[in-house]
Design a protein around this motif. Structure first.
Motif, PDB file in Angstrom:
ATOM      1  N   VAL A 231      98.117   5.253  -5.011  1.00 31.19           N
ATOM      2  CA  VAL A 231      97.208   5.522  -6.126  1.00 31.19           C
ATOM      3  C   VAL A 231      97.560   6.877  -6.749  1.00 31.19           C
ATOM      4  N   PRO A 232      97.216   7.065  -8.033  1.00 34.50           N
ATOM      5  CA  PRO A 232      97.670   8.273  -8.737  1.00 34.50           C
ATOM      6  C   PRO A 232      96.924   9.556  -8.362  1.00 34.50           C
ATOM      7  N   VAL A 233      96.926   9.901  -7.074  1.00 33.40           N
ATOM      8  CA  VAL A 233      96.468  11.225  -6.635  1.00 33.40           C
ATOM      9  C   VAL A 233      97.584  11.801  -5.759  1.00 33.40           C
ATOM     10  N   ALA A 234      97.649  13.136  -5.644  1.00 33.61           N
ATOM     11  CA  ALA A 234      98.782  13.761  -4.955  1.00 33.61           C
ATOM     12  C   ALA A 234      98.545  13.955  -3.457  1.00 33.61           C
ATOM     13  N   ASN A 235      97.314  13.750  -2.998  1.00 32.94           N
ATOM     14  CA  ASN A 235      97.024  13.967  -1.574  1.00 32.94           C
ATOM     15  C   ASN A 235      95.827  13.094  -1.176  1.00 32.94           C
ATOM     16  N   GLY A 236      95.811  12.703   0.105  1.00 26.09           N
ATOM     17  CA  GLY A 236      94.654  11.978   0.633  1.00 26.09           C
ATOM     18  C   GLY A 236      94.901  10.481   0.717  1.00 26.09           C
ATOM     19  N   ALA A 237      94.186   9.841   1.644  1.00 20.23           N
ATOM     20  CA  ALA A 237      94.324   8.398   1.826  1.00 20.23           C
ATOM     21  C   ALA A 237      92.995   7.803   2.287  1.00 20.23           C
ATOM     22  N   MET A 238      92.812   6.549   1.931  1.00 20.88           N
ATOM     23  CA  MET A 238      91.612   5.814   2.357  1.00 20.88           C
ATOM     24  C   MET A 238      92.067   4.475   2.934  1.00 20.88           C
ATOM     25  N   ALA A 239      91.833   4.297   4.227  1.00 21.87           N
ATOM     26  CA  ALA A 239      92.241   3.056   4.882  1.00 21.87           C
ATOM     27  C   ALA A 239      91.088   2.068   4.830  1.00 21.87           C
ATOM     28  N   ASP A 240      91.395   0.871   4.379  1.00 21.55           N
ATOM     29  CA  ASP A 240      90.371  -0.159   4.177  1.00 21.55           C
ATOM     30  C   ASP A 240      90.698  -1.329   5.118  1.00 21.55           C
ATOM     31  N   PHE A 241      89.884  -1.485   6.152  1.00 16.01           N
ATOM     32  CA  PHE A 241      90.105  -2.546   7.148  1.00 16.01           C
ATOM     33  C   PHE A 241      89.107  -3.679   6.932  1.00 16.01           C
ATOM     34  N   THR A 242      89.606  -4.897   6.924  1.00 15.92           N
ATOM     35  CA  THR A 242      88.727  -6.071   6.901  1.00 15.92           C
ATOM     36  C   THR A 242      89.048  -6.881   8.154  1.00 15.92           C
ATOM     37  N   LEU A 243      88.049  -7.060   8.998  1.00 20.38           N
ATOM     38  CA  LEU A 243      88.316  -7.693  10.300  1.00 20.38           C
ATOM     39  C   LEU A 243      87.423  -8.896  10.554  1.00 20.38           C
ATOM     40  N   GLN A 244      88.000  -9.863  11.244  1.00 20.64           N
ATOM     41  CA  GLN A 244      87.204 -10.954  11.813  1.00 20.64           C
ATOM     42  C   GLN A 244      87.087 -10.644  13.297  1.00 20.64           C
ATOM     43  N   LEU A 245      85.856 -10.442  13.769  1.00 23.77           N
ATOM     44  CA  LEU A 245      85.677 -10.143  15.192  1.00 23.77           C
ATOM     45  C   LEU A 245      85.365 -11.426  15.966  1.00 23.77           C
ATOM     46  N   GLU A 246      85.490 -11.329  17.278  1.00 21.38           N
ATOM     47  CA  GLU A 246      85.233 -12.510  18.130  1.00 21.38           C
ATOM     48  C   GLU A 246      83.758 -12.890  18.123  1.00 21.38           C
ATOM     49  N   GLN A 247      82.899 -11.920  17.848  1.00 20.88           N
ATOM     50  CA  GLN A 247      81.467 -12.228  17.834  1.00 20.88           C
ATOM     51  C   GLN A 247      80.758 -11.514  16.702  1.00 20.88           C
ATOM     52  N   GLU A 248      79.558 -11.972  16.402  1.00 21.05           N
ATOM     53  CA  GLU A 248      78.804 -11.347  15.314  1.00 21.05           C
ATOM     54  C   GLU A 248      78.394  -9.931  15.709  1.00 21.05           C
ATOM     55  N   THR A 249      78.265  -9.085  14.723  1.00 26.02           N
ATOM     56  CA  THR A 249      77.876  -7.708  14.999  1.00 26.02           C
ATOM     57  C   THR A 249      76.978  -7.221  13.858  1.00 26.02           C
ATOM     58  N   THR A 250      76.664  -5.924  13.873  1.00 22.83           N
ATOM     59  CA  THR A 250      75.837  -5.366  12.791  1.00 22.83           C
ATOM     60  C   THR A 250      76.481  -4.055  12.339  1.00 22.83           C
ATOM     61  N   ARG A 251      76.097  -3.636  11.155  1.00 20.92           N
ATOM     62  CA  ARG A 251      76.568  -2.357  10.612  1.00 20.92           C
ATOM     63  C   ARG A 251      76.181  -1.214  11.567  1.00 20.92           C
ATOM     64  N   GLN A 252      74.950  -1.292  12.094  1.00 21.58           N
ATOM     65  CA  GLN A 252      74.452  -0.244  12.996  1.00 21.58           C
ATOM     66  C   GLN A 252      75.321  -0.180  14.264  1.00 21.58           C
ATOM     67  N   GLU A 253      75.660  -1.358  14.802  1.00 20.50           N
ATOM     68  CA  GLU A 253      76.448  -1.378  16.044  1.00 20.50           C
ATOM     69  C   GLU A 253      77.832  -0.756  15.810  1.00 20.50           C
ATOM     70  N   ILE A 254      78.463  -1.123  14.691  1.00 19.73           N
ATOM     71  CA  ILE A 254      79.810  -0.601  14.394  1.00 19.73           C
ATOM     72  C   ILE A 254      79.735   0.907  14.184  1.00 19.73           C
ATOM     73  N   ASN A 255      78.780   1.362  13.393  1.00 18.91           N
ATOM     74  CA  ASN A 255      78.698   2.805  13.118  1.00 18.91           C
ATOM     75  C   ASN A 255      78.386   3.591  14.387  1.00 18.91           C
ATOM     76  N   LYS A 256      77.553   3.032  15.244  1.00 15.20           N
ATOM     77  CA  LYS A 256      77.206   3.723  16.489  1.00 15.20           C
ATOM     78  C   LYS A 256      78.454   3.873  17.379  1.00 15.20           C
ATOM     79  N   LEU A 257      79.249   2.807  17.406  1.00 18.24           N
ATOM     80  CA  LEU A 257      80.481   2.815  18.202  1.00 18.24           C
ATOM     81  C   LEU A 257      81.374   4.001  17.794  1.00 18.24           C
ATOM     82  N   PHE A 258      81.541   4.182  16.485  1.00 18.47           N
ATOM     83  CA  PHE A 258      82.437   5.242  16.005  1.00 18.47           C
ATOM     84  C   PHE A 258      81.790   6.626  16.058  1.00 18.47           C
ATOM     85  N   ALA A 259      80.488   6.692  15.781  1.00 20.95           N
ATOM     86  CA  ALA A 259      79.809   7.995  15.871  1.00 20.95           C
ATOM     87  C   ALA A 259      79.876   8.493  17.314  1.00 20.95           C
ATOM     88  N   THR A 260      79.704   7.596  18.271  1.00 24.71           N
ATOM     89  CA  THR A 260      79.750   7.967  19.689  1.00 24.71           C
ATOM     90  C   THR A 260      81.165   8.387  20.091  1.00 24.71           C
TER      91      THR A 260
END
Ligand SMILES: NC(=O)c1ccc[n+]([C@@H]2O[C@H](COP(=O)([O-])OP(=O)(O)OC[C@H]3O[C@@H](n4cnc5c(N)ncnc54)[C@H](O)[C@@H]3O)[C@@H](O)[C@H]2O)c1
Length: 327
Positions: A231-260
């Protein structure tokens, strides 16, 4: 005192120079590039992304003097002719992008260096050590090692953590600032799209991220697809992941996993934020990835996760971490 030389004084090489020059336990003995050293001294002093060097940097015959320290400045295209033996170089930071195969990097050993740390993934026969993930397998026997690339350093931790839930498949798009491996104005290029004017368009490019992730996370072989969009900027990156997980989850569960994870075992490697960031805010960030909790979304077992990283500053932080393990 570890005696260090930098081969290739581009974006990564110069940032390492700036960061290593006053570091305890490190003596920066020489730099090498095909370009003139007065030009390198100028680029070390004035940096369009990180600003003017806060110390002093001047050019002297055959040397760059930074903060009063004399660093030999060489101009040699052929690594086998570099005086690494005479200079008693312990580790060459290979940042030219031109000697990333084993055969290429070995030329520094032939010239008398003890070890080589690449600034990219390198060929498949070079040990791949992502700091915060598998750096502990490094032995004193390894003479050439790779720290992975900036995208690998971001993605490995994210996929490892999410695979605790179970990953069925992942599509990854790394929105990335333009780099010198693209053209500024239209020009012929083996990868046609890399030859298009970098600051004028959104440019999808081929990358080898999938291969390095499969080496690091063999359980995910055949489950990963990746692309990078420049993209037309000279620095920085944003990684965008789209995943199919083995089981259903929630936004809260995912965010808690990474915050922890960010607050505990991944402290210093992963950051978790709920600030409304844009790419400029990531400049100078030392983490391999900054999880943006505000952008996590979940539909059933379908997860979207966004992570930011400074492709230069975050990455060189990991190179310096790994260097510390190479005594
Ligand atoms: N820029 C990034 O965001 C980034 C992030 C992670 C990894 N990397 C990797 O780091 C490497 C360097 O990237 P960069 O962005 O700093 O590139 P760059 O083009 O800014 O720098 C490369 C430097 O190497 C020099 N060079 C070329 N051939 C040489 C030779 N034979 N001997 C000595 N010097 C030589 C060039 O003159 C230039 O100064 C690449 O492998 C890249 O994939 C880059």
């Amino acid at each position: 005192m570890m005696r260090i030389a930098i081969n290739g004084m581009g974006r990564i090489g110069r940032l390492l120079f700036r960061r290593l020059i006053d570091m305890d336990g490190i003596e920066l003995v020489a730099v090498n590039d095909i370009m003139d050293s007065d030009n390198l001294a100028y680029l070390l002093k004035y940096d369009s992304i990180y600003g003017t060097f806060t110390g002093t940097v001047v050019h002297a015959p055959g040397a760059i003097v930074a903060n009063g320290k004399n660093v030999k400045a060489l101009q040699q295209k052929d690594p086998t002719l570099l005086p690494w033996k005479d200079l008693r170089v312990d580790v060459v930071l290979e940042c030219s992008g031109s000697f990333s195969s084993r055969e290429g990097a070995e030329q520094h050993l032939k010239a008398g260096a003890r070890k080589v740390l690449l600034s990219t993934t390198g060929s498949a026969d070079i040990p791949l050590l992502v700091y915060g993930f598998n750096q502990h397998v490094l032995t004193n026997e390894e003479t050439i090692i790779s720290p992975g690339g900036c995208m690998t350093n971001c993605s490995t931790h994210i996929l490892y953590i999410l695979n605790a839930i179970g990953i069925k498949s992942v599509q990854c798009n790394i929105l990335h600032s333009y780099t010198s491996r693209q053209e500024l104005v239209d020009a012929p290029h083996k990868q046609f799209r890399r030859g298009r004017a970098a600051a004028e368009a959104i440019i999808p490019v081929e990358i080898d991220l999938q291969q390095s992730l499969e080496r690091l996370l063999p359980a995910l072989k055949g489950k990963i697809a990746s692309v990078s969009t420049r993209v037309p900027v000279a620095n920085g990156a944003m990684a965008d992941f789209t995943l199919q997980l083995e089981q259903e989850t929630t936004r809260q569960e995912i965010n808690k996993l990474f915050a922890t994870a960010a607050a505990n075992e991944y402290k210093g490697i992963i950051e978790y934020t709920e600030d409304p960031l844009v790419s400029l805010d990531i400049k100078g960030n030392t983490h391999s990835c900054v999880i943006d909790g505000t952008l996590t979304s979940v539909v059933g077992n379908h997860v979207k996760l966004i992570a930011w990283f400074d492709n230069e500053y975050g990455f060189t932080t990991r190179m310096i971490d790994l260097l510390g393990k190479m005594a």
